[in-house]
Design a protein around this motif. Structure first.
Motif, PDB file in Angstrom:
ATOM      1  N   UNK A 168      33.353  35.592  34.452  1.00  0.00           N
ATOM      2  CA  UNK A 168      33.584  34.636  33.370  1.00  0.00           C
ATOM      3  C   UNK A 168      33.324  33.207  33.837  1.00  0.00           C
ATOM      4  N   UNK A 169      33.319  32.265  32.884  1.00  0.00           N
ATOM      5  CA  UNK A 169      32.949  30.888  33.183  1.00  0.00           C
ATOM      6  C   UNK A 169      33.892  30.230  34.184  1.00  0.00           C
ATOM      7  N   UNK A 170      35.170  30.538  34.096  1.00  0.00           N
ATOM      8  CA  UNK A 170      36.136  29.946  35.018  1.00  0.00           C
ATOM      9  C   UNK A 170      35.868  30.387  36.451  1.00  0.00           C
ATOM     10  N   UNK A 171      35.561  31.656  36.610  1.00  0.00           N
ATOM     11  CA  UNK A 171      35.267  32.174  37.949  1.00  0.00           C
ATOM     12  C   UNK A 171      33.952  31.591  38.473  1.00  0.00           C
ATOM     13  N   UNK A 172      32.968  31.413  37.575  1.00  0.00           N
ATOM     14  CA  UNK A 172      31.706  30.793  37.987  1.00  0.00           C
ATOM     15  C   UNK A 172      31.945  29.372  38.486  1.00  0.00           C
ATOM     16  N   UNK A 173      32.802  28.648  37.771  1.00  0.00           N
ATOM     17  CA  UNK A 173      33.151  27.280  38.173  1.00  0.00           C
ATOM     18  C   UNK A 173      33.748  27.272  39.578  1.00  0.00           C
TER      19      UNK A 173
END
Length: 247
Positions: A168-173
Motif C-alpha cells: 500500500x501507499x503508506x508502506x511505499x512511503x
C-alpha cells in the motif's frame, strides 16, 4: 554531421541520439532512428531505449528493447531484467514482475544491491537500503524523519512509483525513506561541519524520489550536496540540480 564536419556517425553517436530523444519522450523518432542505423544497434542503444521506456512508461516498446538486449547475451543482463521489472512495476503488472524475478533466479542472475557511500570525518561510510547497522542509526533515523517532515511542509510529495513493491501507499512511503542515498545524506548532515560540501556516491542511478527529496533538502540546509551516481554528477544547491531533471 558528415557533410558539415566530415565525421561519420558511429554506434556511440546513435546511442547518444537515442538517449536524448528517448529522455524527451520522442519514442517514435527513436524507433525510426534505430531502424535507419547502417549497422546492428549496439547494447548501449537498446539500454538507452529501455531506460526511456521506463521513464515514459511504455511497456510494449520496453519489452521489445529488453528482448533485443537478451538476444545480445551481454554481461549487463541483470540491468536489463531490472529495468524491465521496474517498467512492469510502474504499470502495476505484479505478475510480470514476479515472472521476471523468477527468471533471474532460475538463470542465476542477481540484482546488484544499491548502496551509497559518503566521506565523513572518520573515513568512508557505506549504506544499503534499509541499513540501520551503523552505530549512529538512531540519530540517522531521527535526522531523516525531521528532514522529510520539513520538506513536506514546503511542497515535497513522495513519488511512490519508485517504491517497486506490491504494497500500500503508506508502506511505499516508508520504503522510499530507507533508500541508501537518503540514509547517507542524513548521516553526512550529522557528521559534516557547517557550510561544508557533502559528497555522496551511489553505485546505481539515483532514484527519482531521492532526487526530488535531495533538491528540497538542499533548500533547507547550509550545505551544497554533490551526488555521483552511475550516470553523472548531481550538484544540488538551493532547490535545484545541475542535471536540470535529465539523467
Amino acid at each position: 554531421m558528415t557533410p558539415d564536419y566530415g565525421v561519420v556517425a558511429g554506434a556511440e553517436h546513435y546511442a547518444c541520439m537515442v538517449d536524448l530523444l528517448g529522455r524527451a519522450g520522442h519514442l517514435d523518432e527513436v524507433q525510426e532512428l534505430i531502424a535507419s542505423m547502417p549497422t546492428e544497434p549496439s547494447y548501449v542503444v537498446w539500454v538507452a531505449l529501455l531506460s526511456a521506456c521506463r521513464i515514459h512508461k511504455n511497456v510494449e516498446l520496453g519489452e521489445y528493447a529488453a528482448k533485443r538486449l537478451l538476444e545480445l547475451d551481454s554481461d549487463g543482463t541483470d540491468g536489463s531484467f531490472t529495468l524491465l521489472s521496474n517498467i512492469y512495476a510502474n504499470a502495476g503488472r505484479w505478475k510480470d514482475v514476479a515472472r521476471i524475478r523468477g527468471l533471474m533466479k532460475s538463470s542465476g542472475i542477481k540484482k546488484r544491491p544499491g548502496c551509497s557511500w559518503v566521506q565523513g570525518r572518520g573515513g568512508i561510510t557505506v549504506f544499503f537500503a534499509g541499513d540501520y547497522a551503523h552505530p549512529r542509526s538512531l540519530e540517522i533515523c531521527v535526522m531523516l524523519k525531521t528532514l522529510l517532515k520539513r520538506i513536506r511542509e514546503i511542497g515535497y510529495i513522495p513519488e511512490t512509483s519508485f517504491a517497486l513493491h506490491d504494497v500500500d501507499e503508506e508502506e511505499k512511503d516508508s520504503l522510499l525513506s530507507e533508500h541508501s542515498e537518503k540514509l547517507a545524506l542524513a548521516f553526512a548532515l550529522l557528521d559534516a561541519l557547517r557550510g561544508t560540501p557533502i559528497r555522496i556516491t551511489k553505485n546505481l542511478r539515483v532514484c527519482g524520489d531521492c532526487h526530488s527529496a535531495i533538491k528540497f533538502i538542499s533548500q533547507i540546509v547550509d550545505h551544497e550536496i554533490i551526488v555521483r551516481d552511475s550516470s553523472r554528477f548531481h550538484h544540488f544547491c538551493k532547490s535545484s540540480c545541475s542535471c536540470k531533471g535529465f539523467w
